[in-house]
Design an enzyme around this catalytic site. Structure first.
Site, PDB file in Angstrom:
ATOM      1  N   ARG A 126      -9.766 -12.016   2.264  1.00  0.00           N
ATOM      2  CA  ARG A 126     -10.591 -13.105   1.716  1.00  0.00           C
ATOM      3  C   ARG A 126      -9.861 -14.440   1.791  1.00  0.00           C
ATOM      4  O   ARG A 126     -10.490 -15.495   1.913  1.00  0.00           O
ATOM      5  CB  ARG A 126     -11.022 -12.749   0.285  1.00  0.00           C
ATOM      6  CG  ARG A 126      -9.879 -12.536  -0.674  1.00  0.00           C
ATOM      7  CD  ARG A 126     -10.291 -11.766  -1.931  1.00  0.00           C
ATOM      8  NE  ARG A 126     -10.553 -10.350  -1.653  1.00  0.00           N
ATOM      9  CZ  ARG A 126     -10.980  -9.478  -2.555  1.00  0.00           C
ATOM     10  NH1 ARG A 126     -11.192  -9.858  -3.808  1.00  0.00           N
ATOM     11  NH2 ARG A 126     -11.191  -8.217  -2.218  1.00  0.00           N
ATOM     12  N   LYS A 159       0.839  -1.200   0.000  1.00  0.00           N
ATOM     13  CA  LYS A 159       0.000   0.000   0.000  1.00  0.00           C
ATOM     14  C   LYS A 159       0.875   1.251   0.000  1.00  0.00           C
ATOM     15  O   LYS A 159       2.062   1.183   0.341  1.00  0.00           O
ATOM     16  CB  LYS A 159      -0.867   0.015   1.272  1.00  0.00           C
ATOM     17  CG  LYS A 159      -1.943  -1.042   1.339  1.00  0.00           C
ATOM     18  CD  LYS A 159      -2.717  -0.935   2.647  1.00  0.00           C
ATOM     19  CE  LYS A 159      -3.770  -2.024   2.767  1.00  0.00           C
ATOM     20  NZ  LYS A 159      -4.855  -1.920   1.786  1.00  0.00           N
TER      21      LYS A 159
HETATM   22  N1  BES Z   1      -7.907  -4.101   4.575  1.00  0.00           N
HETATM   23  C1  BES Z   1      -8.107  -3.725   3.227  1.00  0.00           C
HETATM   24  C2  BES Z   1      -9.443  -3.006   3.002  1.00  0.00           C
HETATM   25  C3  BES Z   1      -9.585  -1.656   3.640  1.00  0.00           C
HETATM   26  C4  BES Z   1      -9.278  -0.517   2.926  1.00  0.00           C
HETATM   27  C5  BES Z   1     -10.075  -1.533   4.913  1.00  0.00           C
HETATM   28  C6  BES Z   1      -9.450   0.716   3.504  1.00  0.00           C
HETATM   29  C7  BES Z   1     -10.240  -0.282   5.489  1.00  0.00           C
HETATM   30  C8  BES Z   1      -9.930   0.846   4.779  1.00  0.00           C
HETATM   31  C9  BES Z   1      -8.087  -4.952   2.337  1.00  0.00           C
HETATM   32  O1  BES Z   1      -7.265  -5.976   2.745  1.00  0.00           O
HETATM   33  C10 BES Z   1      -7.594  -4.500   1.016  1.00  0.00           C
HETATM   34  O2  BES Z   1      -6.473  -4.089   0.936  1.00  0.00           O
HETATM   35  N2  BES Z   1      -8.442  -4.605  -0.002  1.00  0.00           N
HETATM   36  C11 BES Z   1      -8.093  -4.204  -1.308  1.00  0.00           C
HETATM   37  C12 BES Z   1      -8.645  -5.220  -2.253  1.00  0.00           C
HETATM   38  C13 BES Z   1      -8.167  -5.078  -3.655  1.00  0.00           C
HETATM   39  C14 BES Z   1      -6.694  -5.348  -3.760  1.00  0.00           C
HETATM   40  C15 BES Z   1      -8.949  -6.013  -4.541  1.00  0.00           C
HETATM   41  C16 BES Z   1      -8.691  -2.823  -1.551  1.00  0.00           C
HETATM   42  O3  BES Z   1      -9.794  -2.553  -1.064  1.00  0.00           O
HETATM   43  O4  BES Z   1      -8.050  -2.019  -2.210  1.00  0.00           O
HETATM   44 MN    MN Z   2      -5.267  -5.698   2.085  1.00  0.00          MN
END
Ligand code: BES
Ligand code: MN
Ligand code: ZN
Length: 502
Positions: free
Chosen positions: A353, A279
């Site tokens: 997931r 990230k």
């Molecule tokens: N933990 C994150 C989702 C999240 C984002 C929670 C912002 C709280 C605030 C999750 O693991 C994630 O990174 N999801 C990705 C999925 C994508 C790579 C398909 C996302 O939402 O960008």
């Molecule tokens: Mn994630």
């Protein structure tokens, strides 16, 4: 905060709060106080245009004619709107107005004719709201404490509710206060930083539920390898911390005709860097609360056991840290999940997931539940869709979806259902494995995430609640100070009480 209950009367000194219904309506004891002060309450309300609307407050300092230091008027609104949520909210407003003003206070609870709740229940709800709103996570602020020693700031610690039938009020509050304890437990877990709460330490925390009769079983890495949780282990393999899966069992209804438990499954990523699909730096600190789903499941089990709910329930949480490192899984890696299905990991940031896939499968395979509900901070896309006002709900069962929606509305934790469908499922088809962990660019990120989870659910009612937008709040709300919200604890406790308890 500590609460006590006593019969209505006018205290001679100290800080007294007084409920005021819409149109500046005081009760008999409130009117007596107004008379004693020569009508100061009525004049102050008029001067400040205070009408008694819910959550309105007005402070009068050292009113003449009494030895009181302060009278706080607390609006509770119209009789016909005076339900439990409204009174909790007024309790929250009261807690805010009195905190830093005084260490202790009394609240005179007088309701108008036709109020939806009786006075004792109303007092309990107000106290519950005050308890929820006065939550603080300030244990690491050592400078505050040093400053406090020199010039101690008051902080509201004790509230006495003055109400008819104080015994009934006390009994009603006791139940609510147990729920508040569970919520506090969840908020603390979510607020703790990731150097304090990591898979092993979070697993150890669940042992505190043993005091209520919850059976806690902690599966360590060796065990997880042995049973074959390859999807969960893949996420964890880049971290210096070992993963854990915790199973919490509450057997509150051993004589039930249908002994199958309800199962709650929580995503517990104690920190989500994204892994190799890392990230950005901005806001990454938020990812300490990526274990919010697990904290909600733990808090729900706490609430159910502490109130001895007549239900058989299990909570399963998958605890991992998602880190980039020389041992981390790579984009393109293929892992074998516990179900036997293989997954091509296209994006290591879609890790929740992967964790849930193995936990869902484990829950249904080992415990044969009558239904499963998972909670997860799963997708940023749910924030795009619903903001911070609703959690996303996905389900293969209309009754379950309806019941969760109803329970959420009753406790002020609304969920909004989004669709599932084969067209979305196509998004995760993979050339190399049984599926991939992200879609092919067709949008609908939250639905695709839910669709992925659905592949690990057999023929039983299941719901997925995406709490990414609601697990943490950047602004204060009536009974939820900014920070960890514990979204879902009240909802699931109510869901069980209304639909799965005898
Ligand atoms: N933990 C994150 C989702 C999240 C984002 C929670 C912002 C709280 C605030 C999750 O693991 C994630 O990174 N999801 C990705 C999925 C994508 C790579 C398909 C996302 O939402 O960008
Ligand atoms: Mn994630
Ligand atoms: Zn995550």
């Amino acid at each position: 905060m500590k609460f006590s209950f006593a019969k209505p009367s006018l205290p001679a000194s100290g800080v007294l709060a007084v409920t005021v219904a819409a149109e500046r309506s005081l009760g008999p004891v409130g009117r007596e106080l107004d008379q004693k002060t020569g009508g100061a309450l009525a004049r102050a309300m008029a001067a400040a245009r205070f009408s008694g609307k819910k959550d309105e407050t007005l402070s009068l300092l050292a009113p003449a004619g009494t030895d009181l230091d302060r009278v706080l008027l607390v609006g509770i609104g119209k009789a016909e709107d005076m339900g439990d949520l409204a009174l909790q909210s007024a309790g929250g407003a009261l807690a805010v107005a009195l905190d830093k003003a005084t260490d202790e206070a009394s609240l005179l609870v007088e309701l108008p004719e036709g109020a939806k709740l009786a006075a004792p229940a109303a007092a309990a709800e107000i106290a519950f709201g005050a308890q929820l709103r006065s939550y603080k996570f300030d244990k690491y602020r050592t400078n505050d404490r040093k400053a406090d020693k020199k010039d101690p700031k008051p902080s509201l610690r004790r509230l006495t509710l003055l109400v008819e039938d104080e015994g009934a009020a006390k009994a009603a509050f006791k139940k609510l206060d147990t729920l508040a304890d569970a919520i506090r437990f969840t908020r603390d877990l979510v607020s703790e930083p990731a150097n304090v709460i990591y898979p092993e330490s979070l697993a150890e925390k669940t042992r505190e539920l043993e005091q209520f009769g919850v059976e806690v079983e902690i599966l360590d890495q060796k065990k997880l390898k042995k049973i074959g949780m390859g999807a969960l282990l893949g996420v964890s393999q880049g971290s210096a911390f070992e993963p854990r899966v915790v199973v919490m069992r509450w057997n509150g209804n051993p004589d039930a005709g249908d002994k199958r438990p309800v199962a709650f499954i929580g995503k517990g990523v104690t920190f989500d860097t994204g892994g190799i699909s890392i990230k950005g730096a901005a806001g990454m600190e938020d990812m300490k609360w990526d274990m919010g789903g697990s904290a909600t499941v733990i808090g729900t089990m706490y609430a159910l056991a502490a109130r001895k709910a007549k239900v058989n329930a299990i909570g399963i949480v998958g605890l991992v840290e998602n880190m980039p490192s020389g041992t981390a899984q790579r984009p393109g890696d293929i892992v074998a999940s516990l179900s036997g299905q293989t997954i091509e990991v296209i994006n290591t940031d879609a890790e929740g997931r992967l964790v849930l896939a193995d936990c869902l499968w484990y829950a249904q395979d080992v415990y044969k539940p009558k239904l499963m509900i998972d909670l997860a901070t799963l997708t940023g896309a749910i924030i795009t869709a619903l903001g911070h006002e609703h959690a996303g709900l996905f389900s293969n069962n209309d009754d379950l979806a309806m019941n969760l929606t109803a329970a959420g509305l009753k406790v002020g934790q609304p969920v909004w259902r989004l669709p599932l469908g084969d067209a979305y499922d196509k998004e995760i088809e993979s050339q190399a494995a049984d599926m991939k962990n992200v879609g092919s660019g067709g949008g609908a990120g939250s639905i695709v995430g839910a669709q992925f989870l659905k592949r690990f659910v057999n023929d039983l009612p299941w719901a997925h609640i995406d709490i990414a937008g609601v697990a943490w709040s950047k602004k204060d709300a009536a009974t939820v100070p900014k920070g960890a919200t514990a979204f879902g604890v009240r909802l699931l406790d109510r869901f069980v009480a209304d639909f799965h308890e005898e």
